[in-house]
Enzyme design. Structure first.
Site, mmCIF file in Angstrom:
data_model
loop_
_atom_site.group_PDB
_atom_site.id
_atom_site.type_symbol
_atom_site.label_atom_id
_atom_site.label_comp_id
_atom_site.label_asym_id
_atom_site.label_seq_id
_atom_site.Cartn_x
_atom_site.Cartn_y
_atom_site.Cartn_z
ATOM 1 N N GLU A 9 0.870 -1.166 0.000
ATOM 2 C CA GLU A 9 0.000 0.000 0.000
ATOM 3 C C GLU A 9 0.915 1.227 0.000
ATOM 4 O OE1 GLU A 9 -2.725 0.273 3.306
ATOM 5 O OE2 GLU A 9 -3.544 2.167 2.553
ATOM 6 N N ARG B 23 5.095 -12.878 9.571
ATOM 7 C CA ARG B 23 5.774 -11.628 9.264
ATOM 8 C C ARG B 23 7.088 -11.550 10.039
ATOM 9 N NH1 ARG B 23 3.751 -6.533 9.738
ATOM 10 N NH2 ARG B 23 1.853 -7.211 8.739
ATOM 11 N N LYS C 123 4.245 0.927 9.544
ATOM 12 C CA LYS C 123 4.427 2.171 8.783
ATOM 13 C C LYS C 123 3.831 3.362 9.517
ATOM 14 C CE LYS C 123 2.976 0.193 4.951
ATOM 15 N NZ LYS C 123 2.503 -0.029 3.571
#
Ligand code: ATP
Ligand code: MG
Length: 567
Positions: free
Chosen positions: A42, A269, A279
């Site tokens: 994204e 992850r 982020k």
């Protein structure tokens, strides 16, 4: 090492569980032998080392099976996205050594198709417009153990739904007035199947589609369909999407008109200790000036690691080393540091630099004389050859390499002791000059002319070899030393304490007056060096010919390990 590992380009390529799945599928003839992955960021921030794991996995898997990888921007939320991020993401993926060829896509490329698909779902009685607000919808969702409640708007007619959805698209309603929901099952044990929202009104222009749309698809409604339209075979994502998989599959079931279907596979992850990776939190550090931008060398972003001196090879080797698993864990950040140390050990030019200088005068050395001493460029790579380092009467050594009153085990320079100056001479300390406050300003030594090159003239031994730089023939430079950005192992793992409370106030130390041998006169940003005994250093983009700036990438040894063992 397991039997599932093979050597490739010097890096161990682990045959991870995803590769085992693919091997079995290929054996069964699935997808006509095709392997096609995608990396779907994204564009709401810069990529970090966690993304690097995903990039290496997606592109690496396709490479392994002679397949393809698409780069697809998941740009379904215009309020947080920006072209600055799009640019940086492309740069970072390329820098890591991967290429998407001509397959650059955006979820926004599919806004028309997604809209048409939503219309089709309405026509098939599988989607409806809900006029309730977000809180009400959320309250009706129930809990994992208590079924949800159906919306009073759930059984609107197809005609009414179509009319309302067209009017949503036309901008007749305000944000939050209504949403489009898939009509699946409010009693499903999987919360994501309880009539998920698939379109919302957002009166925000989009960085690619401008103001064409005021309704935007939700991530879950865009992702699988984009995979399908691109012919993706393996949609590799992180574990938190495991619970979304039935919904992913449900949309594909409604959409597909052939045997082909993309398969979602989840992996754990990357989490690193002493690091925050989200982020949103990294953006907070940038916005509040806790760091100097996204590419601050203390940031776990790819551009930060690059500026710090990490190489693409070291990051790819790190990704191989940590492997791919199905269970969450935390990786020690020292493993990342190990990867760059190992890479730079092989390739970095050695030089001598003094970062905390104290002057040494060699009193029996002729004034004005400059001797060129031959030095090895890289003991790991003889092909890199040698260079000449100028030696003069006045030199700098590291302040910590001298002690006036040394304890027993201190073998470096002290009054009366003899040490070797690397590649130069044996010197013996004869005198210490201090200012009125007692601060050492100069150390006097004599040298043994017979020890030229640093070789013992008569077999006598010295206990220590020091690095040095000529006080007259050198390059003055700024050196930036870094420590961990956080002084807590899990800065964002504390319930009632903000992660910023754990920022390490000593994470950056600027040394404006360092002296490096003349070899570094014409360095370019991102050139790598080993400063002997001090670590690996990389030229910062702030560097100018007048004033080179070096970032310490990593120390030669893992000092934290030592601290942990001692403590
Ligand atoms: P963040 O939580 O840091 O904001 P994100 O998951 O929202 O990250 P995306 O841009 O959606 O960021 O991620 C793009 C891809 O990278 C996704 O496939 C995601 O699963 C993967 N990814 C993100 N963070 C990690 C991580 N820490 N380890 C491995 N893969 C990750
Ligand atoms: Mg995301």
């Amino acid at each position: 090492m397991s039997e599932n590992t093979i050597e490739k380009e010097g890096v161990v390529k682990t045959n991870n569980f995803i590769h085992q799945i693919i091997d079995e599928e290929l054996k069964a003839g699935k997808n006509g032998g095709r392997v096609h992955t995608r990396f779907p960021p994204e564009p709401n921030g810069y990529l970090h080392i966690g993304h690097a794991k995903s990039i290496c996995l997606n592109f690496g898997t396709a490479q392994k099976y002679n397949g393809l990888t698409n780069l697809r921007f998941d740009d379904t939320n215009p309020s947080k996205e920006d072209t600055e991020y799009v640019e940086s993401i492309m740069e970072d993926v390329h820098w890591l050594g991967f290429d998407w060829g001509d397959r650059l896509y955006y979820a926004s490329d599919y806004f028309d198709q997604l809209f048409d698909f939503a219309v089709r779902l309405i026509q098939e009685g599988k989607a409806y417009v809900d006029d309730q607000d977000a809180e009400t919808i959320s309250a009706q969702k129930g809990t994992p153990t208590r079924p949800g409640t159906e919306s009073p708007y759930r059984n609107r007619s197809v005609e009414e739904n179509l009319d309302l959805f067209m009017r949503m698209k036309a901008g007749e309603f305000n944000e939050g007035d209504c949403v489009l929901r898939a009509k699946i099952d409010m009693t499903s044990p999987n919360m994501h199947m309880r009539d998920p929202i698939i379109y919302r009104i957002m009166k925000t222009p989009h960085h690619r589609t401008g103001d064409k749309w005021c309704i935007y698809p939700m991530y879950d409604f865009a992702h699988g369909q984009s995979d399908y339209w691109e012919g993706i075979t393996h949609s590799i994502c992180t574990l938190e999407f495991e619970v979304h998989r039935p919904l992913y599959d449900w949309f594909i079931d409604q959409l597909k008109d052939s045997d082909y279907r993309p398969r979602q596979i989840e992996f754990a992850r990357l989490n690193l200790n002493y690091t925050v990776m989200s982020k949103r939190k990294l953006l907070e550090l940038v916005k509040n000036n806790h760091v100097n931008g996204w590419d601050d060398p203390r940031m776990p972003t790819i551009c930060g690691l690059r500026r710090r001196g990490y190489t693409p090879e070291s990051i790819r080797a790190f990704a191989e080393r940590i492997g791919v698993t199905k269970t969450d864990g935390v990786i020690d950040v020292s493993l990342l540091e190990y990867s760059i140390r190992e890479d730079l050990n092989k390739r970095a030019q050695r030089v001598m630099g003094v970062i905390d200088p104290v002057k040494v005068v060699i009193t029996n050395y002729p004034e004005g004389q400059v001797e060129q001493m031959e030095a090895i460029n890289n003991p790991e790579d003889p092909a890199m050859g040698t260079r000449m380092v100028p030696f003069t009467r006045e030199i700098y050594i590291e302040r910590e390499d001298f002690m006036e009153n040394p304890p027993k085990k201190f073998f470096r320079l002290s009054p009366g002791t003899e040490v070797r100056l690397r590649y130069a001479y044996f010197v013996t300390c004869t005198d210490v000059i201090k200012d009125p406050e007692g601060h050492i300003v100069e150390i006097h030594c004599t040298y043994d002319p017979a020890s030229r090159g640093g070789n013992s003239p008569d077999g006598r031994k010295v206990k220590s070899t020091l690095h040095w730089v000529s006080a007259t023939e050198n390059v003055k430079a700024e050196v930036r030393l870094y420590d961990r950005l956080f002084n807590d192992e899990e800065p964002d793992g504390h319930k009632d304490i903000d992660f910023k409370e754990f920022l390490n106030p000593d994470s950056l130390k600027i040394l404006p007056e360092c002296y490096i041998e003349p070899f570094v006169k014409n360095v370019k940003p991102l050139d790598h060096f080993q400063f002997e005994r001090l670590g690996y250093f990389t030229v910062d983009p702030d560097s100018t010919p007048e004033k080179p700036v070096f970032n310490r990438t990593v120390q030669l040894k893992d000092n934290w390990q030592k601290i942990k063992q001692n403590g």
